[in-house]
Scaffold this active site. Sequence first.
Site, PDB file in Angstrom:
ATOM      1  N   SER A   1       3.014  17.531   2.392  1.00 43.81           N
ATOM      2  CA  SER A   1       4.325  18.091   2.063  1.00 43.81           C
ATOM      3  C   SER A   1       5.199  18.325   3.291  1.00 43.81           C
ATOM      4  O   SER A   1       6.392  18.511   3.167  1.00 43.81           O
ATOM      5  CB  SER A   1       4.162  19.390   1.269  1.00 43.81           C
ATOM      6  OG  SER A   1       3.605  20.396   2.062  1.00 43.81           O
TER       7      SER A   1
ATOM      8  N   LYS B   1       5.852  25.623   4.425  1.00 37.06           N
ATOM      9  CA  LYS B   1       7.155  25.014   4.135  1.00 37.06           C
ATOM     10  C   LYS B   1       8.182  25.499   5.144  1.00 37.06           C
ATOM     11  O   LYS B   1       7.990  26.512   5.816  1.00 37.06           O
ATOM     12  CB  LYS B   1       7.618  25.419   2.720  1.00 37.06           C
ATOM     13  CG  LYS B   1       6.766  24.874   1.574  1.00 37.06           C
ATOM     14  CD  LYS B   1       6.943  23.397   1.349  1.00 37.06           C
ATOM     15  CE  LYS B   1       6.072  22.893   0.212  1.00 37.06           C
ATOM     16  NZ  LYS B   1       4.617  23.042   0.497  1.00 37.06           N
TER      17      LYS B   1
END
Lengths: 202, 202
Positions: free
Chosen positions: A118, A159
């Site tokens: 990710s 993230k």
Amino acid sequence: MLKQSKLTEVLEYINRYIDENGFPPTVRDMCRDLGIKSTATAYDYINRLKEQGRLEKAENKKRAVAVRGGSSTRAPLLGTVNAGQPILPVEDNEGYFPLPSAQFGGGDVFLLNVHGDSMIEAGILNGDRIVVRRQETADDGDIVVAMFDDGVNEGATVKRLFRRDGKIVLHPENAALEDIIPENQESIMILGKVVGLLRSMG
Amino acid sequence: MLKQSKLTEVLEYINRYIDENGFPPTVRDMCRDLGIKSTATAYDYINRLKEQGRLEKAENKKRAVAVRGGSSTRAPLLGTVNAGQPILPVEDNEGYFPLPSAQFGGGDVFLLNVHGDSMIEAGILNGDRIVVRRQETADDGDIVVAMFDDGVNEGATVKRLFRRDGKIVLHPENAALEDIIPENQESIMILGKVVGLLRSMG
DNA sequence: GAAATATGCAAACATTTGTTTTAAGATTTT
DNA sequence: AAAATCTTAAAACAAATGTTTGCATATTTC
């Protein structure tokens, strides 16, 4: 005046000794390894380094010198994080790793294995080990490790953090993935900021 | 049988002590801080941890315990490499860095700062510090640090190595860049293989 | 429940290791 | 060049700390 370079050489020796052995040398170790012929001389060097603030020393104790700042910090590997899975919360779960403080600085840091792609466009690959500084807040654009728990999504994840329309957005650096905007914003808990990474290859 | 949890508690204490003080505790420190009433008991715990391979201990020496896995290797930072610039060949030029041996293994390794984006698609970014194991040969597909010197191109560079039509190809992991096929193949010298990297962020 | 075993303790012992003392060169200052 | 100061040394000393021994108490095994 004693040459600084000599004291620096002694200090580097102490650093090296600690790196290699895990504990500091004695004055007699210093004599043997540095060719000094008297323990009093080695003792004197230590006291000079202490006066200069380059070394810490506890009086009368054995092997009780510590290099100021230290060349390595120790960071626990706490577990694995990926997009959606919880961190194993057990401290000292997979041991401690010494990190070069010249590279990552000191402070309260821990390591996490990264699973998943990710953050691939930020150069964080599957299998990398990230260095995380513990902190509860973060600035826009920081890459963070965050936990959240609402009905839609939950778990811990790495993230890039943004704020948009007053809401916290967790942005994957992967064009194939969507931004995560947790429904329950109050549940978002920042565990730390990613300040570095280690990678082993082939 | 002594409970494992107790030994683990002792090991964590030793870890913590080293973190806070920079040197290991004595058996009497352990007694005071852990509520143990005899030095023999603390001594016994240390020996059990040693038997289990969770601790290293040098006999008869003071404060001479080291937590296993806490050991590190030292690697010199030799300079900077990018697409086309020479490495500064001075050893010990920018100091030594302790690396976690559990992550990168031991052996003869050195560090280089990476300049440029030629390996960006392999996850090696501008500013990264690569860990290079010294070796003179490499397999197809290895990322290597290589030097070459012919009329067309020259210098040291980080690239993925391939062999094609009997020639060595240095392949940038960046779609914007062309493969390098040095004219003077004999001049190619492999300095080592990239086995890891360190990155500092934010 | 008795025997066997494991654990913990107290105290003495042994060794390592920090520290001090004294003094001999080396270097600088007068 | 003599005096003063700094550096290193050798040896003795003192303290910290690892190690051993013998025993008491808890725990397990039979």
